[in-house]
Design a protein around this motif. Structure first.
Motif, PDB file in Angstrom:
ATOM      1  N   ILE B  90       0.059  10.575 -10.623  1.00  0.00           N
ATOM      2  CA  ILE B  90      -1.299  10.334 -10.118  1.00  0.00           C
ATOM      3  C   ILE B  90      -1.821   8.969 -10.574  1.00  0.00           C
ATOM      4  O   ILE B  90      -2.508   8.272  -9.830  1.00  0.00           O
ATOM      5  CB  ILE B  90      -2.253  11.493 -10.520  1.00  0.00           C
ATOM      6  N   SER B  91      -1.443   8.556 -11.781  1.00  0.00           N
ATOM      7  CA  SER B  91      -1.945   7.255 -12.246  1.00  0.00           C
ATOM      8  C   SER B  91      -1.300   6.115 -11.456  1.00  0.00           C
ATOM      9  O   SER B  91      -1.937   5.100 -11.181  1.00  0.00           O
ATOM     10  CB  SER B  91      -1.714   7.096 -13.744  1.00  0.00           C
ATOM     11  N   LEU B  92      -0.023   6.304 -11.080  1.00  0.00           N
ATOM     12  CA  LEU B  92       0.629   5.311 -10.214  1.00  0.00           C
ATOM     13  C   LEU B  92      -0.124   5.191  -8.890  1.00  0.00           C
ATOM     14  O   LEU B  92      -0.404   4.085  -8.414  1.00  0.00           O
ATOM     15  CB  LEU B  92       2.059   5.741  -9.904  1.00  0.00           C
ATOM     16  N   ILE B  93      -0.438   6.362  -8.316  1.00  0.00           N
ATOM     17  CA  ILE B  93      -1.108   6.365  -7.011  1.00  0.00           C
ATOM     18  C   ILE B  93      -2.501   5.756  -7.125  1.00  0.00           C
ATOM     19  O   ILE B  93      -2.892   4.930  -6.295  1.00  0.00           O
ATOM     20  CB  ILE B  93      -1.176   7.804  -6.448  1.00  0.00           C
ATOM     21  N   PRO B  98      -6.051   1.482  -4.006  1.00  0.00           N
ATOM     22  CA  PRO B  98      -7.093   0.544  -3.549  1.00  0.00           C
ATOM     23  C   PRO B  98      -6.529  -0.604  -2.712  1.00  0.00           C
ATOM     24  O   PRO B  98      -7.134  -0.984  -1.697  1.00  0.00           O
ATOM     25  CB  PRO B  98      -7.687   0.014  -4.859  1.00  0.00           C
ATOM     26  N   ILE B  99      -5.369  -1.123  -3.108  1.00  0.00           N
ATOM     27  CA  ILE B  99      -4.769  -2.221  -2.348  1.00  0.00           C
ATOM     28  C   ILE B  99      -4.446  -1.783  -0.928  1.00  0.00           C
ATOM     29  O   ILE B  99      -4.748  -2.475   0.043  1.00  0.00           O
ATOM     30  CB  ILE B  99      -3.472  -2.705  -3.053  1.00  0.00           C
ATOM     31  N   THR B 100      -3.854  -0.584  -0.810  1.00  0.00           N
ATOM     32  CA  THR B 100      -3.500  -0.087   0.521  1.00  0.00           C
ATOM     33  C   THR B 100      -4.755   0.170   1.348  1.00  0.00           C
ATOM     34  O   THR B 100      -4.788  -0.138   2.543  1.00  0.00           O
ATOM     35  CB  THR B 100      -2.670   1.205   0.399  1.00  0.00           C
ATOM     36  N   LEU B 101      -5.791   0.719   0.703  1.00  0.00           N
ATOM     37  CA  LEU B 101      -7.032   0.968   1.433  1.00  0.00           C
ATOM     38  C   LEU B 101      -7.642  -0.335   1.921  1.00  0.00           C
ATOM     39  O   LEU B 101      -8.123  -0.438   3.051  1.00  0.00           O
ATOM     40  CB  LEU B 101      -8.034   1.713   0.544  1.00  0.00           C
ATOM     41  N   MET B 102      -7.609  -1.355   1.060  1.00  0.00           N
ATOM     42  CA  MET B 102      -8.162  -2.646   1.442  1.00  0.00           C
ATOM     43  C   MET B 102      -7.365  -3.234   2.607  1.00  0.00           C
ATOM     44  O   MET B 102      -7.944  -3.715   3.587  1.00  0.00           O
ATOM     45  CB  MET B 102      -8.116  -3.590   0.244  1.00  0.00           C
ATOM     46  N   LEU B 103      -6.036  -3.140   2.497  1.00  0.00           N
ATOM     47  CA  LEU B 103      -5.173  -3.659   3.558  1.00  0.00           C
ATOM     48  C   LEU B 103      -5.463  -2.973   4.891  1.00  0.00           C
ATOM     49  O   LEU B 103      -5.678  -3.641   5.917  1.00  0.00           O
ATOM     50  CB  LEU B 103      -3.701  -3.455   3.165  1.00  0.00           C
ATOM     51  N   THR B 104      -5.528  -1.633   4.883  1.00  0.00           N
ATOM     52  CA  THR B 104      -5.723  -0.920   6.144  1.00  0.00           C
ATOM     53  C   THR B 104      -7.135  -1.148   6.695  1.00  0.00           C
ATOM     54  O   THR B 104      -7.301  -1.277   7.904  1.00  0.00           O
ATOM     55  CB  THR B 104      -5.452   0.591   5.984  1.00  0.00           C
ATOM     56  N   GLY B 168       2.748 -10.809  -2.191  1.00  0.00           N
ATOM     57  CA  GLY B 168       2.068 -10.477  -3.429  1.00  0.00           C
ATOM     58  C   GLY B 168       0.568 -10.363  -3.225  1.00  0.00           C
ATOM     59  O   GLY B 168       0.069 -10.426  -2.106  1.00  0.00           O
ATOM     60  N   ILE B 169      -0.157 -10.182  -4.332  1.00  0.00           N
ATOM     61  CA  ILE B 169      -1.612 -10.080  -4.236  1.00  0.00           C
ATOM     62  C   ILE B 169      -2.260 -10.987  -5.271  1.00  0.00           C
ATOM     63  O   ILE B 169      -1.597 -11.505  -6.163  1.00  0.00           O
ATOM     64  CB  ILE B 169      -2.109  -8.633  -4.453  1.00  0.00           C
ATOM     65  N   ALA B 261       5.768  -7.728   0.102  1.00  0.00           N
ATOM     66  CA  ALA B 261       5.841  -7.444  -1.331  1.00  0.00           C
ATOM     67  C   ALA B 261       4.455  -7.194  -1.925  1.00  0.00           C
ATOM     68  O   ALA B 261       4.058  -7.794  -2.916  1.00  0.00           O
ATOM     69  CB  ALA B 261       6.529  -8.582  -2.082  1.00  0.00           C
ATOM     70  N   ILE B 262       3.715  -6.273  -1.298  1.00  0.00           N
ATOM     71  CA  ILE B 262       2.382  -5.920  -1.788  1.00  0.00           C
ATOM     72  C   ILE B 262       2.488  -4.622  -2.587  1.00  0.00           C
ATOM     73  O   ILE B 262       3.023  -3.632  -2.083  1.00  0.00           O
ATOM     74  CB  ILE B 262       1.410  -5.710  -0.606  1.00  0.00           C
ATOM     75  N   PRO B 263       1.998  -4.605  -3.818  1.00  0.00           N
ATOM     76  CA  PRO B 263       2.137  -3.405  -4.649  1.00  0.00           C
ATOM     77  C   PRO B 263       1.141  -2.321  -4.292  1.00  0.00           C
ATOM     78  O   PRO B 263       0.301  -1.944  -5.100  1.00  0.00           O
ATOM     79  CB  PRO B 263       1.907  -3.933  -6.071  1.00  0.00           C
ATOM     80  N   GLY B 264       1.227  -1.779  -3.088  1.00  0.00           N
ATOM     81  CA  GLY B 264       0.376  -0.671  -2.665  1.00  0.00           C
ATOM     82  C   GLY B 264       1.181   0.618  -2.666  1.00  0.00           C
ATOM     83  O   GLY B 264       2.318   0.648  -3.145  1.00  0.00           O
TER      84      GLY B 264
END
Lengths: 289, 312
Positions: B90-93, B98-104, B168-169, B261-264
């Motif tokens: 869960i901590s990984l997720i 947030p990065i994936t949410l921002m991207l989408t 990257g980000i 290579a985005i860490p989402g």
């Protein structure tokens, strides 16, 4: 849409002349789609005759060469000819288009017929299954299954088929329910025909056309999906020539050797367009009937 | 029925769906051929090692017990520990979501900005040259896999012209707006191809509707008709379409994050598959399904707000 409006008056005129069927006017875009697909089928059937080199022939004196007369699509980091690999890949990618859709189309149609005709409890269960499956993104579900089974073409076919039949079943279920309400279905019952005879001899043929149209589109989608999984390393495995794999192989040479990824990608786009154009043509044909 | 009652019913429906999704994932992970324990330990593991690992993962208990455990864990958002990264799943997720949410989110905004005006032009000038060009472009981009769109943008705008970073980000929100622009554009282009095609059809239908003819016949100015009547309906179609395609948006994010290579969470999913980290794959699939359900719910609510016919 505009094409339908154009042909409408002529269609009416022909309809008035008895004994003559309306000519099949499918438009040039359908023809383009058919020609594209025939070209790819030729590549898939006779790659050794069409491709100038063997797909996996290393040539260490000619690595990462840009496009030239000897190598129109350039060469990769092992000196393999990108054009030849792209041509050989048509074989795998057309196989993907068929194998990812054939079982779902047949099985889904069969199951969807039964569900639509029977209704009741089975139908409610099926609707729940659909709810669940559309909640998990298609690609995520497929790669989760591939993750358990292990990467590779066969496992990819299994994973996609396991999910994809539901789309067909849902489509045909709706059609069968609509057809079931028509008079001829009732007439069949009055005549004392068995349920299976009414369902498969009478309802199914009338409900089949949307399935055929969707199947074409689905083959385009299958190529997109298959090449994406190949690119991610979950579908076809190197050194197999597959468009997605070719582009994945080019990952580290993106800036230095653009030709390694751009040309196989163009093949995907053209093949996908071919299937869609043909699908659109079929859809127009079905709508006119 | 009022909106609250509808929402309550939908919430129950979602809860039921989530339990069934959990069941599906559980069945997939436990009954498909391929033993996660053997995959983790390799062929040369001793019997003792295998037994230990089975115990650690809870595989030595009954299936019903295991499913109950899994449900309890899912309800409390505990998905166990990542085998490869030795931290709670869960901590990984939570780190990467947030990065994936921002991207989408950026992708959705861009997709609407691209597709809506083009769909309008195509629908208003149906059959014209602009319509033809727009249709050809959308046809071609429909046949383009997401990773290929990303690659072209990378090669031209990032590597070639150096306008954008190659991947990257950044370190803060504003840097991320810049870093995620190209990936978001990638996703947006693939989404807007679908959106454009359907929106054009929807708009043509609206333009031919009786109430639009009536509004025009009343002598309303063209821009009033378009702005008040057509645009409002176009919004409803757009939101419905976005809801329908949220699944492909998430799938596209998985691929885009890999390309750039985005860490989402998408990249996490692919990495976990290769690391044979089943707990992560399982947890992620679950979380993504819950998020999609929430989007479905939000779309329903928005439709009800925008379209009086739905809530009536």
């Amino acid at each position: 849409m505009s094409a339908v409006q154009e042909v409408a008056p002529r269609e009416a005129a022909i309809a008035m002349a008895p004994g003559k069927r309306a000519p099949l006017k499918l438009g040039s875009s359908t023809l383009v789609g058919a020609v594209i697909l025939l070209l790819f089928i030729a590549c898939a059937a006779f790659p050794d005759a069409i491709a100038p080199y063997a797909p996996n022939k290393f040539d260490y004196r000619a690595t990462l060469r840009p496009p030239s007369w000897a190598h129109p699509f350039g060469t990769d980091n092992f000196g393999r000819d990108v054009l030849s690999r792209t041509i050989w890949a048509a074989r795998i990618d057309l196989q993907i288009a068929v194998f990812c859709t054939l079982f779902p189309a047949i099985f889904g149609t069969f199951v969807g017929c039964l569900i639509g005709y029977t209704g009741g409890a089975i139908d409610s269960v099926f609707r729940r299954i659909v709810d669940v499956v559309i909640t998990i993104p298609f690609l995520v579900l497929v790669i989760a299954i591939v993750a358990v089974l292990g990467p590779g073409l066969t496992n990819m076919y299994i994973a996609v088929s396991a999910v994809n039949w539901i789309v067909y079943a849902r489509l045909i279920r709706g059609e069968i329910i609509a057809q079931k309400r028509r008079d001829y279905a009732a007439a069949g019952q009055v005549m004392g025909y068995s349920a299976s005879r009414i369902l498969f001899r009478h309802l199914l043929p009338n409900a089949l056309s949307p399935i055929v149209v969707y199947w074409m589109t689905d083959m385009a989608l299958a190529i997109l999906l298959g090449s994406s999984l190949g690119y991610l390393g979950l579908g076809a495995q190197p050194p197999t020539s597959e468009w997605g794999v070719l582009i994945g192989d080019a990952k580290n040479f993106m800036t230095t050797a653009w030709w390694m990824s751009i040309f196989p990608g163009i093949a995907i786009v053209i093949a996908g367009t071919g299937f869609s154009l043909l699908g659109d043509g079929l859809a127009r044909l079905v709508r006119r009937r | 029925m009022n909106i609250l009652a509808i929402l309550a019913r939908r919430l129950l429906h979602i809860a039921a769906t989530v339990v069934l999704v959990a069941l599906l994932i559980f069945v997939l992970m436990h009954f498909l051929p391929g033993d996660p324990v053997m995959m983790l330990l390799g062929d040369r593991a001793s019997d003792e090692q295998i037994a230990n690992m089975r115990h650690r993962l809870g595989f030595d208990r009954s299936v019903v017990e295991q499913f109950w455990e899994f449900l309890k864990m899912t309800a409390s958002l505990q998905f166990g520990e990542s085998v490869s990264m030795k931290v709670p799943v869960i901590s990984l997720i939570v780190d990467r979501l947030p990065i994936t949410l921002m991207l989408t989110s950026m992708a959705v905004v861009l997709a609407v900005l691209i597709a809506a005006p083009l769909a309008f032009i195509a629908a208003l000038r149906q059959g014209g040259i602009a319509d033809a060009i727009i249709r050809v472009i959308s046809q071609v981009s429909l046949s383009m896999p997401v990773f290929y769109i990303g690659l072209i943008l990378l090669i031209t705008l990032a590597a070639g012209l150096r306008w954008f970073p190659v991947g990257g980000i950044g370190e803060n929100f504003f840097q991320n707006l810049y870093y995620l622009f190209l990936p978001a554009l990638t996703l947006a282009l693939s989404l807007s191809a679908i959106l454009l095609r359907n929106l054009r059809e929807a708009l043509i239908e609206v333009l031919q509707a009786d109430y639009v003819s009536f509004a025009t016949a009343k002598g309303l100015m063209r821009h009033t008709v378009l702005g008040r009547h057509v645009l409002r309906n176009a919004w409803i179609s757009t939101i419905t379409l976005l809801g329908l395609h949220v699944g492909s948006l998430v799938g596209g994010a998985v691929i885009t994050e890999t390309v750039f290579a985005i860490p989402g969470v998408g990249r996490l999913m692919i990495d976990s598959i290769f690391a044979r980290d089943y707990a992560v794959v399982q947890g992620l699939t679950m979380i993504l399904a819950v998020m999609v359900s929430i989007v479905f719910l939000a779309v329903d609510a928005l439709q009800a707000l925008l379209d009086p016919r739905v809530s009536a």
